[in-house]
Scaffold this active site. Structure first.
Site, PDB file in Angstrom:
ATOM      1  N   TYR A 112      -5.674   9.698   0.802  1.00 33.08           N
ATOM      2  CA  TYR A 112      -4.405   9.168   1.326  1.00 33.08           C
ATOM      3  C   TYR A 112      -3.821   8.135   0.373  1.00 33.08           C
ATOM      4  CZ  TYR A 112      -1.331   5.973   3.836  1.00 33.08           C
ATOM      5  OH  TYR A 112      -0.276   5.149   4.178  1.00 33.08           O
TER       6      TYR A 112
ATOM      7  N   LYS B 130      -0.406   8.190  -2.002  1.00 30.18           N
ATOM      8  CA  LYS B 130       0.680   7.200  -1.904  1.00 30.18           C
ATOM      9  C   LYS B 130       0.905   6.527  -3.269  1.00 30.18           C
ATOM     10  CE  LYS B 130       2.652   6.016   1.338  1.00 30.18           C
ATOM     11  NZ  LYS B 130       3.917   6.522   1.962  1.00 30.18           N
TER      12      LYS B 130
ATOM     13  N   THR C 257       2.353   1.451   0.784  1.00 28.19           N
ATOM     14  CA  THR C 257       1.291   0.788   1.551  1.00 28.19           C
ATOM     15  C   THR C 257       0.454  -0.126   0.659  1.00 28.19           C
ATOM     16  OG1 THR C 257      -0.807   1.228   2.691  1.00 28.19           O
ATOM     17  CG2 THR C 257      -0.060   2.920   1.176  1.00 28.19           C
ATOM     18  N   ASP C 258      -0.148  -1.140   1.274  1.00 23.48           N
ATOM     19  CA  ASP C 258      -1.062  -2.004   0.521  1.00 23.48           C
ATOM     20  C   ASP C 258      -2.322  -1.255   0.084  1.00 23.48           C
ATOM     21  OD1 ASP C 258      -2.299  -1.777   3.008  1.00 23.48           O
ATOM     22  OD2 ASP C 258      -2.453  -3.934   3.374  1.00 23.48           O
ATOM     23  N   GLU C 259      -2.564  -0.078   0.690  1.00 19.02           N
ATOM     24  CA  GLU C 259      -3.786   0.666   0.331  1.00 19.02           C
ATOM     25  C   GLU C 259      -3.782   1.128  -1.119  1.00 19.02           C
ATOM     26  OE1 GLU C 259      -5.589   3.409   2.985  1.00 19.02           O
ATOM     27  OE2 GLU C 259      -4.818   2.403   4.767  1.00 19.02           O
TER      28      GLU C 259
HETATM   29  P1  NAD Z   1       3.330   8.393  11.249  1.00 22.73           P
HETATM   30  O1  NAD Z   1       2.155   9.251  10.940  1.00 22.73           O
HETATM   31  O2  NAD Z   1       3.440   7.743  12.572  1.00 22.73           O
HETATM   32  O3  NAD Z   1       4.673   9.230  11.030  1.00 22.73           O
HETATM   33  C1  NAD Z   1       4.872  10.069   9.930  1.00 22.73           C
HETATM   34  C2  NAD Z   1       6.102  10.930  10.222  1.00 22.73           C
HETATM   35  O4  NAD Z   1       6.341  11.776   9.081  1.00 22.73           O
HETATM   36  C3  NAD Z   1       5.931  11.849  11.447  1.00 22.73           C
HETATM   37  O5  NAD Z   1       7.082  11.790  12.253  1.00 22.73           O
HETATM   38  C4  NAD Z   1       5.780  13.226  10.816  1.00 22.73           C
HETATM   39  O6  NAD Z   1       6.261  14.279  11.650  1.00 22.73           O
HETATM   40  C5  NAD Z   1       6.619  13.083   9.556  1.00 22.73           C
HETATM   41  N1  NAD Z   1       6.261  14.047   8.504  1.00 22.73           N
HETATM   42  C6  NAD Z   1       5.003  14.336   8.066  1.00 22.73           C
HETATM   43  N2  NAD Z   1       5.082  15.285   7.104  1.00 22.73           N
HETATM   44  C7  NAD Z   1       6.394  15.568   6.929  1.00 22.73           C
HETATM   45  C8  NAD Z   1       7.111  16.449   6.072  1.00 22.73           C
HETATM   46  N3  NAD Z   1       6.471  17.249   5.198  1.00 22.73           N
HETATM   47  N4  NAD Z   1       8.457  16.481   6.152  1.00 22.73           N
HETATM   48  C9  NAD Z   1       9.121  15.696   7.042  1.00 22.73           C
HETATM   49  N5  NAD Z   1       8.488  14.858   7.884  1.00 22.73           N
HETATM   50  C10 NAD Z   1       7.154  14.788   7.825  1.00 22.73           C
HETATM   51  O7  NAD Z   1       3.388   7.309  10.081  1.00 22.73           O
HETATM   52  P2  NAD Z   1       3.753   5.757  10.098  1.00 22.73           P
HETATM   53  O8  NAD Z   1       2.561   4.991  10.468  1.00 22.73           O
HETATM   54  O9  NAD Z   1       5.026   5.580  10.818  1.00 22.73           O
HETATM   55  O10 NAD Z   1       3.992   5.523   8.527  1.00 22.73           O
HETATM   56  C11 NAD Z   1       5.293   5.693   7.962  1.00 22.73           C
HETATM   57  C12 NAD Z   1       5.211   5.358   6.468  1.00 22.73           C
HETATM   58  O11 NAD Z   1       4.770   4.018   6.303  1.00 22.73           O
HETATM   59  C13 NAD Z   1       4.217   6.228   5.704  1.00 22.73           C
HETATM   60  O12 NAD Z   1       4.788   6.536   4.455  1.00 22.73           O
HETATM   61  C14 NAD Z   1       2.990   5.341   5.540  1.00 22.73           C
HETATM   62  O13 NAD Z   1       2.292   5.672   4.363  1.00 22.73           O
HETATM   63  C15 NAD Z   1       3.632   3.975   5.448  1.00 22.73           C
HETATM   64  N6  NAD Z   1       2.822   2.837   5.926  1.00 22.73           N
HETATM   65  C16 NAD Z   1       2.239   2.849   7.161  1.00 22.73           C
HETATM   66  C17 NAD Z   1       1.545   1.730   7.612  1.00 22.73           C
HETATM   67  C18 NAD Z   1       0.904   1.689   8.979  1.00 22.73           C
HETATM   68  O14 NAD Z   1       0.184   0.723   9.269  1.00 22.73           O
HETATM   69  N7  NAD Z   1       1.155   2.644   9.859  1.00 22.73           N
HETATM   70  C19 NAD Z   1       1.442   0.599   6.791  1.00 22.73           C
HETATM   71  C20 NAD Z   1       2.043   0.628   5.523  1.00 22.73           C
HETATM   72  C21 NAD Z   1       2.741   1.746   5.114  1.00 22.73           C
HETATM   73  O1  DAU Z   2      -2.802  -0.841   5.301  1.00 20.73           O
HETATM   74  C1  DAU Z   2      -1.812   0.069   5.635  1.00 20.73           C
HETATM   75  C2  DAU Z   2      -2.417   1.333   6.189  1.00 20.73           C
HETATM   76  O2  DAU Z   2      -2.884   1.035   7.504  1.00 20.73           O
HETATM   77  C3  DAU Z   2      -1.447   2.497   6.203  1.00 20.73           C
HETATM   78  O3  DAU Z   2      -1.098   2.808   4.886  1.00 20.73           O
HETATM   79  C4  DAU Z   2      -2.050   3.705   6.909  1.00 20.73           C
HETATM   80  O4  DAU Z   2      -1.093   4.742   7.010  1.00 20.73           O
HETATM   81  C5  DAU Z   2      -2.497   3.290   8.291  1.00 20.73           C
HETATM   82  O5  DAU Z   2      -3.108   4.383   8.943  1.00 20.73           O
HETATM   83  C6  DAU Z   2      -3.453   2.111   8.217  1.00 20.73           C
HETATM   84  O6  DAU Z   2      -4.709   2.503   7.616  1.00 20.73           O
HETATM   85  P1  DAU Z   2      -6.128   2.005   8.195  1.00 20.73           P
HETATM   86  O7  DAU Z   2      -7.158   2.965   7.781  1.00 20.73           O
HETATM   87  O8  DAU Z   2      -6.324   0.564   7.883  1.00 20.73           O
HETATM   88  O9  DAU Z   2      -5.795   2.117   9.791  1.00 20.73           O
HETATM   89  P2  DAU Z   2      -6.655   2.667  11.025  1.00 20.73           P
HETATM   90  O10 DAU Z   2      -5.889   2.286  12.246  1.00 20.73           O
HETATM   91  O11 DAU Z   2      -7.052   4.079  10.842  1.00 20.73           O
HETATM   92  O12 DAU Z   2      -7.959   1.757  10.958  1.00 20.73           O
HETATM   93  C7  DAU Z   2      -7.895   0.349  10.971  1.00 20.73           C
HETATM   94  C8  DAU Z   2      -9.315  -0.183  10.831  1.00 20.73           C
HETATM   95  O13 DAU Z   2     -10.033   0.141  12.030  1.00 20.73           O
HETATM   96  C9  DAU Z   2     -10.100   0.461   9.698  1.00 20.73           C
HETATM   97  O14 DAU Z   2     -10.950  -0.521   9.119  1.00 20.73           O
HETATM   98  C10 DAU Z   2     -10.948   1.533  10.371  1.00 20.73           C
HETATM   99  C11 DAU Z   2     -11.201   0.942  11.758  1.00 20.73           C
HETATM  100  N1  DAU Z   2     -11.314   1.923  12.853  1.00 20.73           N
HETATM  101  C12 DAU Z   2     -10.327   2.827  13.014  1.00 20.73           C
HETATM  102  C13 DAU Z   2     -10.386   3.773  14.027  1.00 20.73           C
HETATM  103  C14 DAU Z   2      -9.301   4.806  14.193  1.00 20.73           C
HETATM  104  C15 DAU Z   2     -12.400   1.862  13.724  1.00 20.73           C
HETATM  105  O15 DAU Z   2     -13.292   1.013  13.584  1.00 20.73           O
HETATM  106  N2  DAU Z   2     -12.471   2.792  14.736  1.00 20.73           N
HETATM  107  C16 DAU Z   2     -11.523   3.756  14.924  1.00 20.73           C
HETATM  108  O16 DAU Z   2     -11.647   4.574  15.861  1.00 20.73           O
END
Ligand code: NAD
Ligand code: DAU
Length: 347
Positions: free
Chosen positions: A152, A156, A124-126
Site C-alpha cells: 500500500y 502511494k 499519506t504519512d505512510e
Molecule cells: P476509502 O477506502 O474509504 O475510500 C476510497 C474510495 O476510492 C472508495 O470510495 C472507493 O470506491 C474509491 N475507489 C477505489 N478504487 C477506485 C478506482 N479504481 N476508481 C475510482 N474510485 C475508486 O479511503 P479513505 O480512507 O477515504 O482514503 C482516501 C485517500 O486518503 C486515499 O488516497 C488514502 O491513501 C489517503 N489517506 C487516508 C488516510 C486514512 O487515515 N484513512 C490517511 C492519509 C491518507
Molecule cells: O497513516 C495514514 C494511513 O492510516 C492511511 O494511509 C491508510 O489508508 C489508513 O488505512 C491508515 O493505515 P493504518 O494501517 O495505520 O490504519 P488501520 O486502521 O488499519 O490500523 C491502525 C492501527 O491499528 C495499526 O497499527 C494496526 C492496528 N489494528 C488495526 C486493525 C484493523 C489493530 O490492532 N487491530 C485491527 O483490527
C-alpha cells in the site's frame, strides 16, 4: 470553479464533498468513484439534492473513460482521493493496489495535463515508513526520505513520485498532502476506530495486533478536509504539505478510550497475531502547513473521539448495512440502471 473529486464515495473524500459543497455553493463538484467495497453512496446522501453536486460511477484507471469525462467537463481542479487504502488488504492483493494507486494516478495526471486542470494528490504519512518507538523526538517532515513498508505505502509513494515528475517535466500545477491517520464519521468499519466502536457496541472481542504498542498520530477528518481545501486554494504548485495534529496514541490507548466511553470491559480486548511488516510509529511534523498556509486543527483527540463515538452510536444503520452487506444492494435499489459506468446520478 469546477472540481473533479475522485474517491468521493469513500471516507475522507465523502467528508470533503460534504464540506466543499456547503462551503462553496457557487462551485461545482463532480464525484467520480468506482464504488468498490469501500465506496458507499449512502455517505453522499447529505449532498444528494445539492444543485452543485453530481455523481459519476467510473474507474480512475480507465484511461478512455477518464479522458472523455475530462474533455466534456473541463474541470479546473482534480482532487484524487481514489485509492485502495487498507493495509491488511494489500497483503492479500498487492497488484490491485498498484493498478488503482499508481496507474490510476497516472491516468488522472495525463487528463489534468491534457485539459489544463490543477491537480491535488491526497497522499499519506505512510510513504515515510515508520519511526522507532523509543525516539519520541523524531517526526516526519516533508524532507524525510521515502522508505515504505507495505505494498500500500509503496503504491502511494510511487504515485507521489509520478505527481512530482509531472510537475518537473510538464510544468503541471500539482500539490501533494501527506496526512496521518484520520478518524471521524463515515469511515469504513475495517479501520481501527470504527471497527473497535462497532465491535465494542455489540459486545464482541476487539482484535489488537501484537501488543497494541504501535503508535498512530490521529487527525479528525474535517481538519484534514480543511487542510486540503487550503492547499488547493493557497498552496504553492510543486509543493508537498504534511498534515497532522500531534495526537499520538498507542493502539491500546485508543481501544481503551473507546471501551471506557462505551462502558465496556477491557476483558473484550483480544491480542492477535501481528500484521506482517507492521509500522511501529507515525508522527507528523505539520510546521510547514501551519507556517505557510495558517492551518491549525480545530479538534483535539479528546473532542474528536467523543464526537465520533457519538456519531457511530447515532448512525448504527450506516455501518450495520455495511457489516451485513446490504449497503451494496442499496445502491441498486436507489439508483439501479443509472449507476452503469459513466452515467451520472442525476442523468
Ligand atoms: P476509502 O477506502 O474509504 O475510500 C476510497 C474510495 O476510492 C472508495 O470510495 C472507493 O470506491 C474509491 N475507489 C477505489 N478504487 C477506485 C478506482 N479504481 N476508481 C475510482 N474510485 C475508486 O479511503 P479513505 O480512507 O477515504 O482514503 C482516501 C485517500 O486518503 C486515499 O488516497 C488514502 O491513501 C489517503 N489517506 C487516508 C488516510 C486514512 O487515515 N484513512 C490517511 C492519509 C491518507
Ligand atoms: O497513516 C495514514 C494511513 O492510516 C492511511 O494511509 C491508510 O489508508 C489508513 O488505512 C491508515 O493505515 P493504518 O494501517 O495505520 O490504519 P488501520 O486502521 O488499519 O490500523 C491502525 C492501527 O491499528 C495499526 O497499527 C494496526 C492496528 N489494528 C488495526 C486493525 C484493523 C489493530 O490492532 N487491530 C485491527 O483490527
Amino acid at each position: 470553479m469546477k472540481y473533479l473529486v475522485t474517491g468521493g464515495a469513500g471516507f475522507i473524500g465523502g467528508n470533503f464533498v460534504h464540506y466543499m459543497v456547503k462551503t462553496y455553493p457557487e462551485d461545482q463538484f463532480v464525484v467520480l468513484d468506482l464504488l468498490t467495497y469501500a465506496g458507499n453512496l449512502e455517505t453522499l446522501r447529505p449532498v444528494e439534492d445539492s444543485p452543485n453536486y453530481r455523481f459519476v460511477k467510473g474507474d480512475i484507471a480507465d484511461r478512455e473513460f477518464v479522458m472523455q469525462l475530462c474533455k466534456e467537463e473541463r474541470f479546473d481542479v482534480i482532487v484524487n482521493f481514489a485509492a485502495e487504502t487498507h493495509v491488511d488488504r494489500c497483503i492479500l492483493n498487492p497488484g490491485l493496489f498498484v493498478r488503482t494507486n499508481v496507474m490510476g494516478t497516472q491516468v488522472l495526471l495525463d487528463a489534468a495535463k491534457e485539459y489544463q486542470a490543477r491537480y491535488h494528490q491526497v497522499s499519506t504519512d505512510e510513504v515515510y515508513g515508520d519511526l522507532p518507538l523509543d525516539r519520541p523526538d523524531l517526526y516526519f517532515t516533508e524532507e524525510t526520505p521515502l522508505h515504505t513498508s507495505s505494498p500500500y505505502s509503496a503504491s502511494k509513494a510511487g504515485a507521489d513520485l509520478l505527481v512530482q515528475a509531472y510537475h518537473r517535466t510538464f510544468g503541471l500545477p500539482v500539490t501533494i498532502s501527506r496526512c496521518s491517520n484520520n478518524y471521524g464519521p463515515y469511515q469504513f468499519p475495517e479501520k481501527l476506530i470504527p471497527l473497535m466502536i462497532s465491535r465494542a457496541a455489540a459486545g464482541e472481542r476487539l482484535p489488537v495486533y501484537g501488543k497494541g504498542e504501535n503508535v498512530r498520530d490521529w487527525l479528525h477528518v474535517l481538519d484534514h478536509c480543511r487542510a486540503i481545501d487550503l492547499i488547493i486554494r493557497k498552496g504553492t504548485p510543486g509543493e508537498i504539505y504534511n498534515v497532522g495534529g500531534h495526537n499520538e496514541r498507542t493502539n491500546l490507548q485508543v481501544v481503551k478510550t473507546i471501551l471506557e466511553a462505551l462502558d465496556k470491559p477491557e476483558a473484550l480486548i483480544q491480542y492477535v497475531a501481528d500484521r506482517p511488516g507492521h509500522d511501529r510509529r507515525y508522527a507528523i511534523d505539520p510546521k510547514k502547513i501551519e507556517r505557510e498556509l495558517g492551518w491549525k486543527p480545530l479538534y483535539t483527540f479528546e473532542s474528536g473521539i467523543e464526537e465520533t463515538i457519538r456519531w457511530y452510536l447515532d448512525n448504527e444503520d450506516w455501518w450495520k448495512r455495511i457489516l451485513n452487506g446490504e449497503y451494496q444492494s442499496y445502491f441498486e435499489s436507489m439508483y439501479g440502471e443509472r449507476l452503469k459506468t459513466g452515467e451520472t446520478q442525476k442523468a
